[in-house]
Motif scaffolding. Sequence first.
Motif, short mmCIF file in Angstrom:
data_model
loop_
_atom_site.label_atom_id
_atom_site.label_comp_id
_atom_site.label_asym_id
_atom_site.label_seq_id
_atom_site.Cartn_x
_atom_site.Cartn_y
_atom_site.Cartn_z
N LEU A 100 0.83 -1.22 0.00
CA LEU A 100 0.00 0.00 0.00
C LEU A 100 0.86 1.26 0.00
CD1 LEU A 100 -2.95 -0.67 2.48
CD2 LEU A 100 -3.08 -0.12 0.05
N ILE A 101 1.92 1.24 0.81
CA ILE A 101 2.77 2.43 0.91
C ILE A 101 3.51 2.65 -0.41
CG2 ILE A 101 4.83 3.38 2.02
CD1 ILE A 101 3.82 2.06 4.62
N ALA A 102 4.10 1.56 -0.95
CA ALA A 102 4.83 1.69 -2.22
C ALA A 102 3.89 2.21 -3.30
CB ALA A 102 5.40 0.33 -2.63
N PHE B 299 9.12 2.00 -4.08
CA PHE B 299 9.63 0.81 -3.39
C PHE B 299 10.76 1.16 -2.43
CE2 PHE B 299 7.26 -1.93 -6.27
CZ PHE B 299 6.86 -2.89 -5.36
N LEU B 300 11.68 2.03 -2.89
CA LEU B 300 12.78 2.42 -2.00
C LEU B 300 12.22 3.15 -0.78
CD1 LEU B 300 15.54 3.59 -4.52
CD2 LEU B 300 15.56 1.58 -3.03
N GLY B 301 11.23 3.99 -1.01
CA GLY B 301 10.61 4.73 0.10
C GLY B 301 10.04 3.78 1.14
N ALA B 302 9.27 2.77 0.68
CA ALA B 302 8.67 1.81 1.60
C ALA B 302 9.76 1.01 2.32
CB ALA B 302 7.74 0.87 0.84
N PHE B 303 10.81 0.65 1.59
CA PHE B 303 11.89 -0.12 2.18
C PHE B 303 12.62 0.68 3.28
CE2 PHE B 303 16.39 -1.52 2.20
CZ PHE B 303 16.19 -2.80 2.69
N PHE B 304 12.92 1.94 2.98
CA PHE B 304 13.63 2.75 3.97
C PHE B 304 12.71 3.13 5.14
CE2 PHE B 304 16.85 3.25 0.69
CZ PHE B 304 17.99 3.08 1.46
N LEU B 305 11.41 3.18 4.88
CA LEU B 305 10.47 3.38 5.99
C LEU B 305 10.59 2.20 6.96
CD1 LEU B 305 8.05 4.48 7.57
CD2 LEU B 305 6.56 3.46 5.86
N PHE B 306 10.66 1.00 6.39
CA PHE B 306 10.84 -0.21 7.20
C PHE B 306 12.12 -0.11 8.03
CE2 PHE B 306 13.29 -4.22 7.01
CZ PHE B 306 12.59 -4.94 7.96
N LEU B 307 13.23 0.31 7.39
CA LEU B 307 14.50 0.43 8.12
C LEU B 307 14.40 1.50 9.21
CD1 LEU B 307 17.39 0.12 5.50
CD2 LEU B 307 16.46 -1.60 7.06
N LEU C 199 11.81 10.65 3.30
CA LEU C 199 12.27 9.94 4.51
C LEU C 199 12.39 10.87 5.70
CD1 LEU C 199 14.84 7.52 2.88
CD2 LEU C 199 12.65 6.95 3.93
N ALA C 200 12.80 12.12 5.44
CA ALA C 200 12.84 13.11 6.53
C ALA C 200 11.43 13.31 7.07
CB ALA C 200 13.39 14.43 6.01
N PHE C 201 10.46 13.46 6.14
CA PHE C 201 9.07 13.67 6.53
C PHE C 201 8.52 12.48 7.31
CE2 PHE C 201 4.76 12.47 5.08
CZ PHE C 201 4.03 13.42 5.76
N ILE C 202 8.81 11.25 6.82
CA ILE C 202 8.22 10.06 7.45
C ILE C 202 8.83 9.82 8.84
CG2 ILE C 202 9.69 8.15 6.62
CD1 ILE C 202 5.88 8.24 6.47
N ASN C 203 10.13 10.11 9.00
CA ASN C 203 10.73 9.94 10.32
C ASN C 203 10.21 10.96 11.32
OD1 ASN C 203 12.80 7.72 10.77
ND2 ASN C 203 13.30 8.42 8.69
N LEU C 204 9.97 12.18 10.83
CA LEU C 204 9.36 13.19 11.70
C LEU C 204 7.96 12.73 12.12
CD1 LEU C 204 9.75 16.04 12.90
CD2 LEU C 204 8.58 16.95 10.88
N SER C 205 7.21 12.15 11.15
CA SER C 205 5.86 11.66 11.47
C SER C 205 5.93 10.53 12.50
CB SER C 205 5.16 11.13 10.22
OG SER C 205 5.25 12.05 9.18
N LEU C 206 6.92 9.63 12.32
CA LEU C 206 7.08 8.52 13.28
C LEU C 206 7.32 9.05 14.68
CD1 LEU C 206 9.36 5.76 11.66
CD2 LEU C 206 7.02 5.52 12.51
N ALA C 207 8.20 10.06 14.77
CA ALA C 207 8.50 10.65 16.08
C ALA C 207 7.24 11.25 16.68
CB ALA C 207 9.60 11.70 15.94
N ILE C 208 6.49 12.02 15.88
CA ILE C 208 5.30 12.70 16.41
C ILE C 208 4.22 11.69 16.77
CG2 ILE C 208 3.40 14.26 15.80
CD1 ILE C 208 5.47 15.85 14.13
#
Length: 373
Positions: free
Chosen positions: A26-28, A53-61, A146-155
């Motif tokens: 879904l994310i990819a 795909f890279l985005g979803a993979f790095f989200l996983f990492l 990835l910057a955006f998604i990590n910020l979202s994860l933190a929040i």
Amino acid sequence: MKGLRLFRILGIQISLNYTWFIVFGLIAWSLASGYFPSRYPDLNRSAHWVMGFLGAFFLFLSVLVHELTHSYIAKKEGIEVKEITLFIFGGVSQLTKEPEDSKKELKMAIGGPLSSLVLALVFWILSLTTRPSPNLRLFAGLLGYLAFINLSLAIFNLIPGFPLDGGRVLRAIYWGKTGSLKKATRIASETGKWIGVGIILMGLFLIMMGNLIGGFWLVIIGIFLRSAAEGGLQQVVMKGALEGVKVRALMSRNMISVPSSFHINQLVEDYFLTHKHTTYPVTEGERIIGIITMKQVKEVPRNQWREKTVREVMRPIQEEMMLDPDGEAVDALQKMIRTGEGLLPVVQDGKAIGMITRKDILTLLKIKTDLME
Ligand SMILES: [Zn+2]
């Protein structure tokens, strides 16, 4: 929670919950068909899919780094971590015990969101430095995401509802103030439940305003948060009540077992209808060789009840289905949940010396929690 075992880091088993495959897809897909095309309309479709795909993979990492930070701090504080299971919105670190004091809890809880913030900052700086170069535009876009998604994860994880990290921080603060882990957990869970309700309402509002996908995600997140808050509280109450209770103290010694040579009709007459348990250990001499339940008997056609023996129908005993008399009652209950059995024999040197039913544990749990209120 069962999952697909991947690999080990720092001595911790990393597993993937099966929901992850759906979410990964879904994310990819949403990245490749929505997020990246709207920002990079001049790139072609295959470039969007590679980025997706890279985005979803790095989200996983990124989620993995977040969870490993929690686990690393836990280990440094002397708490072993058996397994990390990654699922939709993050991960679950399986701690072997709860932290002993509020300071340790605070350190462990805050570590994950901090690591996500650091990752967000690093990806953001990298995206800024790669953006001016035309050859690196694809990477700049990915890094920005990835910057955006990590910020979202933190929040997201800092939402102050237990069992999210923010809720754990809240719990640690109350715990430090009141000295009661149970009270602190109750307050943090209650907050988590109400925030969950708030998020569900916000999602419904968005759906009414026509934002179906955004609203739908919020409703799912809200429901998840609500049920996690309830589950987290139950677990703490349960662990507290059963702490230190051994299997030996709880088991009943008059175990009713069935000889393996009995026929099914004898089993039904003399056991199911007489003792009214739905599960019995099967013995051969003094040794326990299996377990027979109502469910297995029901699968045998009635006209074969006189011919089939208990041994032919039973489930052969496995390590997973036996209890150690010196084991903890909490672990016994977890074993019952894992195997789906309502009764497990207590075995010492191959001999069954007693048994515990799920009802035994739940009754004790009820008595203890009622008395502790
Ligand atoms: Zn976390």
